[in-house]
Design an enzyme around this catalytic site. Structure first.
Site, PDB file in Angstrom:
ATOM      1  N   PRO A 168      21.420 -22.519 -16.453  1.00 19.85           N
ATOM      2  CA  PRO A 168      20.359 -22.738 -15.637  1.00 19.85           C
ATOM      3  C   PRO A 168      19.895 -20.960 -15.174  1.00 19.85           C
ATOM      4  O   PRO A 168      20.517 -20.145 -14.358  1.00 19.85           O
ATOM      5  CB  PRO A 168      21.391 -23.497 -14.178  1.00 19.85           C
ATOM      6  N   ASN A 169      18.646 -21.936 -15.298  1.00 18.65           N
ATOM      7  CA  ASN A 169      17.176 -20.826 -14.592  1.00 18.65           C
ATOM      8  C   ASN A 169      17.536 -19.346 -15.747  1.00 18.65           C
ATOM      9  O   ASN A 169      16.230 -18.361 -14.999  1.00 18.65           O
ATOM     10  CB  ASN A 169      17.630 -19.937 -12.993  1.00 18.65           C
ATOM     11  N   ARG A 215      11.968 -15.003 -12.354  1.00 14.99           N
ATOM     12  CA  ARG A 215      12.862 -14.745 -11.356  1.00 14.99           C
ATOM     13  C   ARG A 215      13.365 -13.786 -11.022  1.00 14.99           C
ATOM     14  O   ARG A 215      14.188 -13.575 -11.690  1.00 14.99           O
ATOM     15  CB  ARG A 215      13.899 -15.853 -12.085  1.00 14.99           C
ATOM     16  N   TYR A 225      16.853  -9.263 -12.088  1.00 13.57           N
ATOM     17  CA  TYR A 225      17.530  -9.834 -13.589  1.00 13.57           C
ATOM     18  C   TYR A 225      16.095  -9.214 -14.739  1.00 13.57           C
ATOM     19  O   TYR A 225      16.398  -9.202 -15.679  1.00 13.57           O
ATOM     20  CB  TYR A 225      16.243 -10.848 -13.684  1.00 13.57           C
ATOM     21  N   ASN A 285      26.935 -17.194 -21.033  1.00 13.56           N
ATOM     22  CA  ASN A 285      26.248 -16.118 -20.007  1.00 13.56           C
ATOM     23  C   ASN A 285      26.256 -18.160 -19.014  1.00 13.56           C
ATOM     24  O   ASN A 285      24.846 -18.809 -19.274  1.00 13.56           O
ATOM     25  CB  ASN A 285      24.814 -15.837 -19.616  1.00 13.56           C
ATOM     26  N   ALA A 315      24.952 -19.662 -12.984  1.00 14.71           N
ATOM     27  CA  ALA A 315      24.977 -20.755 -11.817  1.00 14.71           C
ATOM     28  C   ALA A 315      26.606 -21.432 -11.758  1.00 14.71           C
ATOM     29  O   ALA A 315      27.001 -21.083 -10.894  1.00 14.71           O
ATOM     30  CB  ALA A 315      24.300 -21.004 -10.635  1.00 14.71           C
ATOM     31  N   GLU A 341      32.055 -13.072 -21.991  1.00 17.57           N
ATOM     32  CA  GLU A 341      31.130 -13.842 -20.894  1.00 17.57           C
ATOM     33  C   GLU A 341      30.018 -13.140 -20.615  1.00 17.57           C
ATOM     34  O   GLU A 341      30.592 -11.595 -20.723  1.00 17.57           O
ATOM     35  CB  GLU A 341      32.291 -13.973 -19.901  1.00 17.57           C
ATOM     36  N   HIS A 382      27.186 -11.141 -17.830  1.00 18.94           N
ATOM     37  CA  HIS A 382      26.243 -11.694 -16.808  1.00 18.94           C
ATOM     38  C   HIS A 382      25.234 -10.723 -17.077  1.00 18.94           C
ATOM     39  O   HIS A 382      25.665  -9.443 -17.127  1.00 18.94           O
ATOM     40  CB  HIS A 382      26.542 -11.464 -16.002  1.00 18.94           C
ATOM     41  N   ARG A 429      27.500  -8.636  -5.815  1.00 19.35           N
ATOM     42  CA  ARG A 429      26.888  -9.742  -5.315  1.00 19.35           C
ATOM     43  C   ARG A 429      27.449 -10.149  -3.983  1.00 19.35           C
ATOM     44  O   ARG A 429      28.418 -10.433  -3.319  1.00 19.35           O
ATOM     45  CB  ARG A 429      25.892 -10.682  -6.051  1.00 19.35           C
TER      46      ARG A 429
END
Length: 146
Positions: A9-10, A17, A22, A74, A77, A98, A100, A107
């Protein structure tokens, strides 16, 4: 060699964003980079993005029947919330890496748990788009050894 790159998502909002986290590159830029890199490396690639958990799970399950050799994921969320994605990765047993874009370890507290990562052979974080490159290179070598 056939791999699937899944984005959660996103990520379709890259470039819009939170550019301070990012960056300014767009999702189209990411897709192009992945497709060009895989073409250079002789890897057949499909790139998938969804804001819906069930669609991501469906795509992981579909990868099993499509005989995909490896997955770069990825989960965005869903990294921190989706046991369903973890279970799909475990059920298919397709080697997964994975990725990110940001370093989630630096974070918020709620970002410290990665469910999907528990089913992955490696994780890259905080490298921006280069994390995808590293994941693809790693997966290529990992799959050669199988």
């Amino acid at each position: 060699m056939k791999i699937l790159v899944i984005n959660g998502p996103n990520l379709n909002m890259l470039g819009i964003r939170e550019p301070e986290i990012y960056g300014n590159k767009t999702y189209a830029d990411l897709e192009k980079m992945i497709e060009e890199l895989c073409a250079e490396e002789g890897i057949e690639v499909s790139v998938f993005q969804s804001n819906y958990e069930g669609a991501i799970i469906d795509e992981i399950q579909k990868a099993y029947f499509d005989k995909v050799d490896g997955i770069v994921i990825n989960p965005a969320a869903y990294t921190h919330t989706s046991v369903g994605i973890l279970d799909a990765l475990k059920a298919t047993a397709i080697p997964a890496v994975e990725v990110h874009l940001s370093d989630v370890k630096t974070r918020e507290d709620f970002r410290q748990i990665s469910y999907a990562g528990k089913a992955c052979v490696k994780t890259y974080m905080g490298l921006g788009f280069d994390g995808y490159k590293e994941a693809i290179f790693y997966l290529k070598e990992y799959l050669k050894g199988k």
